[in-house]
Design an enzyme around this catalytic site. Structure first.
Site, PDB file in Angstrom:
ATOM      1  N   GLY A  12       8.306   3.867  -6.493  1.00 41.20           N
ATOM      2  CA  GLY A  12       8.006   3.059  -5.296  1.00 41.20           C
ATOM      3  C   GLY A  12       7.145   1.868  -5.669  1.00 41.20           C
ATOM      4  CE1 TYR A 144       3.272   8.167   5.456  1.00 40.66           C
ATOM      5  CE2 TYR A 144       1.512   7.905   7.074  1.00 40.66           C
ATOM      6  CZ  TYR A 144       2.006   7.713   5.796  1.00 40.66           C
ATOM      7  OH  TYR A 144       1.240   7.051   4.865  1.00 40.66           O
TER       8      TYR A 144
END
Ligand code: NAD
Ligand code: AKB
Length: 318
Positions: A12, A144
């Site tokens: 990422g 999340y």
């Protein structure tokens, strides 16, 4: 440059944190020892080896680890709070399965250490909101937040059962100028600078009195490096350390920006992200991070605003 040899993989790397962390670790270890990876390449990594990688593909991840002799993984790929609520099942899959892929590589002794970020999203509406301590009620209400809470427990489990050296910080909202925001609720505090410089006005998706814990990206990168380089015996918490920077409302950051751009104006049009923000702490206590590995933030609100405007302005002029 540090002398112990680490071969680092950043998963990422193209995101807000990844771009800055890749640059910082490259300064410390040399660019050739820091492998950047993401779903697709970006021009931020001209000097680093780059691998296209879907973090859900464990086999491909293992191949990259073997090919580059990776010793440490910084696993940053995730779906953040706002986009996670729009894609709950995929957010859960991405955030959990990619973490397992990395933890399993460490359990199998292919890598020596892992960094994995948690978030203030682990807290929820039943958590005391002011001066939120390390240990308290945690009932996150976003997918999340649930994934970060579960991730923390798994990190702790892999440490206790398998001695996996995994370290983690509960970042507050991070504010940096080097890359674009990526789907979070705290991202208004990044957007606001871009719009202030471009248009002199900003429509905020949170209400004016919404207070959230925030931090300059430079402080967050330093905290990440510090926890990853602290002696293992100092790391007493393997789930995720509370980390405190500054707390402010949307109205307060707008007022600070106005000191530099007197014509700047802001309007407020709260959307679904308001409920997420309302469920999170307003301020964080982080005495464990300070005591265990010496954490101290550098930026206050005036310093952060000045730094953001100066750097974004000169970036826009390039
Ligand atoms: P971001 O959205 O800016 O970057 C995430 C990166 O992951 C992107 O470049 C994206 O392309 C990549 N990615 C997405 N799916 C992938 C996949 N399947 N395989 C490989 N790469 C993939 O996020 P960020 O702000 O840099 O956050 C990084 C980490 O830090 C996340 O775990 C996030 O939860 C955590 N965090 C961020 C903040 C913040 O304010 N930015 C606060 C708390 C925690
Ligand atoms: C988000 O808003 O989702 C992130 C975070 C605080 O985890 N910035």
């Amino acid at each position: 440059m540090v002398t112990d040899i680490q071969k680092i993989l950043i998963i990422g790397a193209g995101g807000q944190i990844g771009v800055e962390l890749t640059a910082k670790l490259s300064e410390m270890y040399g660019s050739s020892n820091v492998v950047a990876s993401d779903l697709k390449n970006s021009n931020a990594f001209a000097n680093n080896p780059f691998e296209t990688l879907d973090a859900l593909d464990k086999k491909a991840l293992f191949e990259i680890v073997k090919k580059h002799g990776i010793t440490h993984i910084y696993h940053l790929a995730a779906m953040l709070s706002a986009t996670g609520e729009q894609n709950p099942m995929f957010a859960w899959k991405l955030n959990m399965e990619s973490l397992f892929n990395v933890l399993e590589l460490a359990r199998e002794k292919h890598i020596a250490g892992i960094y994995w970020p948690s978030s203030i999203a682990v807290f929820g509406p039943t958590t005391p909101q002011v001066g939120t301590p390390q240990y308290t009620v945690m009932e996150p209400s976003t997918v999340y937040g649930i994934s970060k809470q579960a991730g923390e427990r798994w990190c702790e489990w892999y440490f206790k059962k398998h001695n996996v050296d995994v370290r983690s910080l509960r970042y507050p909202g991070l504010i940096g100028w080097k890359s674009a925001p990526g789907g979070g609720t705290t991202d208004y505090a990044v957007h606001i600078f871009h719009e202030a410089l471009k248009n002199g006005t900003y429509e905020c998706f949170l209400s004016e009195n919404t207070i959230l814990p925030m931090m300059h990206m430079e402080d967050a990168i330093r905290a990440t490096i510090e926890i990853m380089h602290a002696p293992a015996e100092n790391i007493k918490i393997r789930g995720g350390y509370n980390l405190s920077g500054i707390s402010f409302s949307a109205k307060e950051i707008a007022a600070e920006i106005k000191k530099h751009i007197p014509d700047f104006s802001i309007t407020y049009k709260p959307d679904f992200r308001q409920a997420i923000a309302d469920s999170w702490p307003k301020s964080i206590l982080d005495k464990e991070a300070r005591a265990d590995w010496g954490w101290k933030e550098k930026y206050d609100l005036p310093g952060l605003v000045e730094n953001m405007l100066t750097n974004l302005k000169s970036k826009n002029e390039q």
